[in-house]
Design a protein around this motif. Structure first.
Motif, short mmCIF file in Angstrom:
data_model
loop_
_atom_site.label_atom_id
_atom_site.label_comp_id
_atom_site.label_asym_id
_atom_site.label_seq_id
_atom_site.Cartn_x
_atom_site.Cartn_y
_atom_site.Cartn_z
N ARG A 339 0.84 -1.21 0.00
CA ARG A 339 0.00 0.00 0.00
C ARG A 339 0.87 1.24 0.00
O ARG A 339 1.90 1.28 0.65
N ILE A 340 0.41 2.23 -0.73
CA ILE A 340 1.01 3.57 -0.69
C ILE A 340 -0.12 4.56 -0.44
O ILE A 340 -1.19 4.46 -1.04
N GLU A 341 0.12 5.51 0.46
CA GLU A 341 -0.94 6.43 0.86
C GLU A 341 -0.37 7.82 1.09
O GLU A 341 0.84 8.00 1.25
N LYS A 342 -1.27 8.79 1.09
CA LYS A 342 -0.87 10.16 1.39
C LYS A 342 -0.53 10.27 2.87
O LYS A 342 -1.24 9.71 3.71
N ALA A 343 0.53 10.99 3.16
CA ALA A 343 0.91 11.22 4.55
C ALA A 343 0.52 12.66 4.90
O ALA A 343 1.35 13.55 4.97
N GLY A 344 -0.76 12.88 5.08
CA GLY A 344 -1.25 14.23 5.36
C GLY A 344 -1.76 14.88 4.08
O GLY A 344 -1.07 14.90 3.07
N ALA A 345 -2.96 15.39 4.14
CA ALA A 345 -3.54 16.04 2.97
C ALA A 345 -2.91 17.41 2.77
O ALA A 345 -2.77 18.19 3.71
N ASN A 366 3.37 -2.45 4.52
CA ASN A 366 3.26 -3.84 4.08
C ASN A 366 1.90 -4.40 4.48
O ASN A 366 1.05 -3.68 5.02
N ALA A 367 1.71 -5.69 4.24
CA ALA A 367 0.41 -6.30 4.49
C ALA A 367 0.04 -6.28 5.96
O ALA A 367 -1.14 -6.31 6.31
N ALA A 368 1.05 -6.22 6.83
CA ALA A 368 0.77 -6.17 8.26
C ALA A 368 0.48 -4.76 8.76
O ALA A 368 0.26 -4.55 9.95
N GLY A 369 0.49 -3.81 7.84
CA GLY A 369 0.23 -2.43 8.23
C GLY A 369 1.45 -1.72 8.77
O GLY A 369 1.34 -0.58 9.26
N LYS A 370 2.63 -2.35 8.68
CA LYS A 370 3.86 -1.74 9.16
C LYS A 370 4.48 -0.90 8.05
O LYS A 370 4.43 -1.25 6.88
N THR A 371 5.08 0.22 8.45
CA THR A 371 5.75 1.05 7.47
C THR A 371 7.03 0.37 6.99
O THR A 371 7.65 -0.40 7.72
N VAL A 372 7.42 0.69 5.75
CA VAL A 372 8.59 0.06 5.13
C VAL A 372 9.59 1.15 4.78
O VAL A 372 9.27 2.10 4.06
N ASP A 403 10.56 6.04 8.87
CA ASP A 403 9.14 5.99 9.20
C ASP A 403 8.28 5.61 8.00
O ASP A 403 7.05 5.71 8.06
N GLY A 404 8.91 5.19 6.91
CA GLY A 404 8.16 4.76 5.73
C GLY A 404 7.67 5.87 4.84
O GLY A 404 6.92 5.61 3.89
#
Length: 564
Positions: A339-345, A366-372, A403-404
């Motif tokens: 997953r890739i997501e916005k870190a703050g709008a 990753n799939a476990a929700g941990k940052t990579v 912190d990913g």
């Protein structure tokens, strides 16, 4: 007869003798580009005097591996030394590109220095084993920190903290940092942003290579002159053994190199890709002029070496059973990014000609929700726009932090107003992209005023003797390139276009009372074309409106001249 060597050597007569022999043998081979008069191709190089001041590395330890080489097959010219193999001439692709880019940039800014990329490669080899065999991300940043020992005076120089631990993680003493091993105080002066990501990072091979090249060229040095070359290298580490070692690699690389994939470079003896390495043993009586070369502190446990030849077993005596090699623990396989997501709008908005104040930031998990961390992310500009990242780039690849997250470099707006998209994707993964909407607004002003206060008058049928000039500003600074419209209006409260009174002339000489597509100059000034009066008399109004909605109204008087 082939003569090769590459073992890590300790300080002492062996180090000096072998390194000097390497330089001499390389020079004797008459390889292309090797000269005894230039480029440190002779043993006289060791007579150079180190420049004053703290050396780049703070005299930290360095790798003493020496290159393989071939000497002429003549009596007295062969050297029987350990071999490391021809693979030593391979340099990791990104590391090699950084060295060559640094040479090119310096050739454009300081052509009299003549810094060769092979010299940077030699220093990079001795300082970090070419960034640990090229363990860098797509942007050239090392995958893990490369740190020298704590410079606390115990076996090494005593250098108190100068960066509050920003680069080396130590708030008490400094440590050499990155693939070219800059101590923080030296990096503060020479640090560069060679890869145009908006940061000066000693852990980035592009930034560090350019900084090293500029340091070597300091004080107007010409590195084609042997004495100046030697003095420059000694400025990196005040050790003659160090000078000999660097010169041996310099001459070796000038004889030919080839590119290898990142991460596949030959590591120095006693080094490996996944270990922080042993703590170097300090020298109880360090010498400032001849610091002891020691293994890098970031080097891992030594690789096993073949057993030395010993006496043959007595006939009839069974061979001793070989000691089985321990099976290394399997390395944990990192969980792939899902997953890739916005870190703050954020809203990306900037005025034409300026820079975006906000930057797009994304986070990968990753799939476990941990940052990579260390994941490469590509940012690209999509759409019809002149906006560009630093270095006039439309796309950049950056690695995520601990912190990913990762953030775009500086983004300039260009001159074209309109909307576009900043798109972020994970390199090597087919994941949905993250889009950031961006807008470039036209250049604008928040104030516009006339530059003079002289009354503007004309007789009927004549032209106004004085010109109308206004100045536009934005936040107190001159507003250049701002669009302005000039209109003859009927009144301040009802700004309709007047059909009588003063007028401008178009290209055909016909009267017009509105001028559009006017722009302020580089100083924010706009001087209007000549204004003419028709037969109507009275006080008329001229309104100038700048992009941004601000305006100024100017009075124009048309009156008959007084009677004689």
């Amino acid at each position: 007869m082939a003569a090769q060597f590459g073992r890590r050597l300790r300080r002492g007569a062996t180090t000096a003798t072998v390194a000097a022999a390497a330089v001499a043998a390389l020079s004797a081979s008459q390889a292309p580009g090797v000269s005894s008069a230039h480029s440190g191709g002779s043993q006289e190089a060791v007579d150079a005097t180190p420049p004053p001041g703290v050396p780049v590395t703070g005299n930290s330890p360095y790798y003493t591996d020496l290159p393989p080489l071939k000497t002429p097959d003549k009596p007295g010219t062969s050297i029987d030394l350990p071999a490391t193999g021809a693979a030593e001439s391979g340099i990791p692709a990104t590391v090699l590109a950084a060295y060559k880019q640094a040479q090119q940039k310096i050739a454009g800014t300081d052509p009299g220095c003549h810094v060769p990329w092979q010299l940077l490669a030699a220093i990079g080899k001795v300082e970090s084993g070419q960034a640990r065999g090229g363990r860098v991300d797509a942007n050239g940043t090392t995958l893990s920190p490369i740190l020298g020992p704590v410079l606390n005076g115990v076996g090494f120089a005593d250098i108190k903290d100068t960066d509050k631990g920003e680069y080396d993680g130590d708030a008490r003493h400094d440590r050499a940092v990155g693939p070219m091993q800059f101590i923080p105080s030296t990096w503060a002066r020479w640090g560069q942003d060679a890869n145009d990501d908006g940061r000066k990072d000693p852990n980035n091979i592009y930034d560090a290579s350019l900084a090293a090249g500029l340091y070597l060229c300091a004080d107007g040095r010409d590195l084609a002159v042997k004495d100046q070359l030697d003095r420059a290298i000694l400025g990196y580490n005040h050790s003659r053994e160090y000078l000999r070692t660097v010169l041996s690699w310099f001459d070796y690389y000038k004889r030919g190199t080839h590119e290898v994939p990142d991460g596949d470079g030959v590591l120095p003896v006693d080094d490996g890709p996944d270990s922080s390495g042993p703590t170097p043993t300090p020298n109880p009586t360090p010498s400032p002029s001849r610091p002891q070369p020691k293994p890098r502190p970031d080097a891992p446990d030594p690789k096993p070496t073949p057993d030395a030849p010993g006496p043959k077993p007595t006939p009839g005596t069974p061979d001793p059973k070989p000691t089985p090699k321990p099976t290394p623990d399997p390395k944990p396989t990192p969980s792939p990014v899902t997953r890739i997501e916005k870190a703050g709008a954020v809203e990306l908005t900037a005025m034409a000609g300026g820079e975006f104040a906000e930057r797009a930031t994304v986070r990968v998990k990753n799939a476990a929700g941990k940052t990579v961390s260390g994941q490469s992310v590509r940012f690209e500009i999509v759409g019809d726009t002149e906006a560009r990242f630093a270095g006039a780039k439309k796309s950049v690849v950056l690695a995520t932090r601990a912190d990913g997250t990762t953030t775009t470099p500086a983004l300039s707006a260009g001159e074209k107003a309109g909307a576009f998209t900043v798109r972020a994707t994970v390199v090597g993964r087919s994941l949905p992209a993250v889009d950031f909407a961006a807008t470039v607004t036209a250049r604008a002003a928040d104030a516009v005023a006339r530059t003079g206060d002289k009354p503007l008058t004309a007789a009927p049928g004549a032209e106004f003797a004085d010109d109308v000039e206004v100045k536009a500003t934005y936040k107190g600074a001159v507003a250049s390139g701002v669009a302005v419209t000039a209109t003859m209006i009927t009144s301040a409260d009802d700004p309709a276009v007047n059909d009588k009174g003063p007028y401008f002339k178009d290209a055909e000489g016909k009267p017009v009372r509105t001028l559009a597509e006017l722009k302020t100059d580089a100083d924010g000034l706009l001087k209007l074309p000549k204004i003419y009066a028709d037969t109507a008399t009275g006080t008329f109004l001229l309104r100038l409106t700048a992009e941004g909605g601000v305006s100024v109204t100017v009075e124009l008087k048309v009156e008959a001249p007084p009677a004689a």
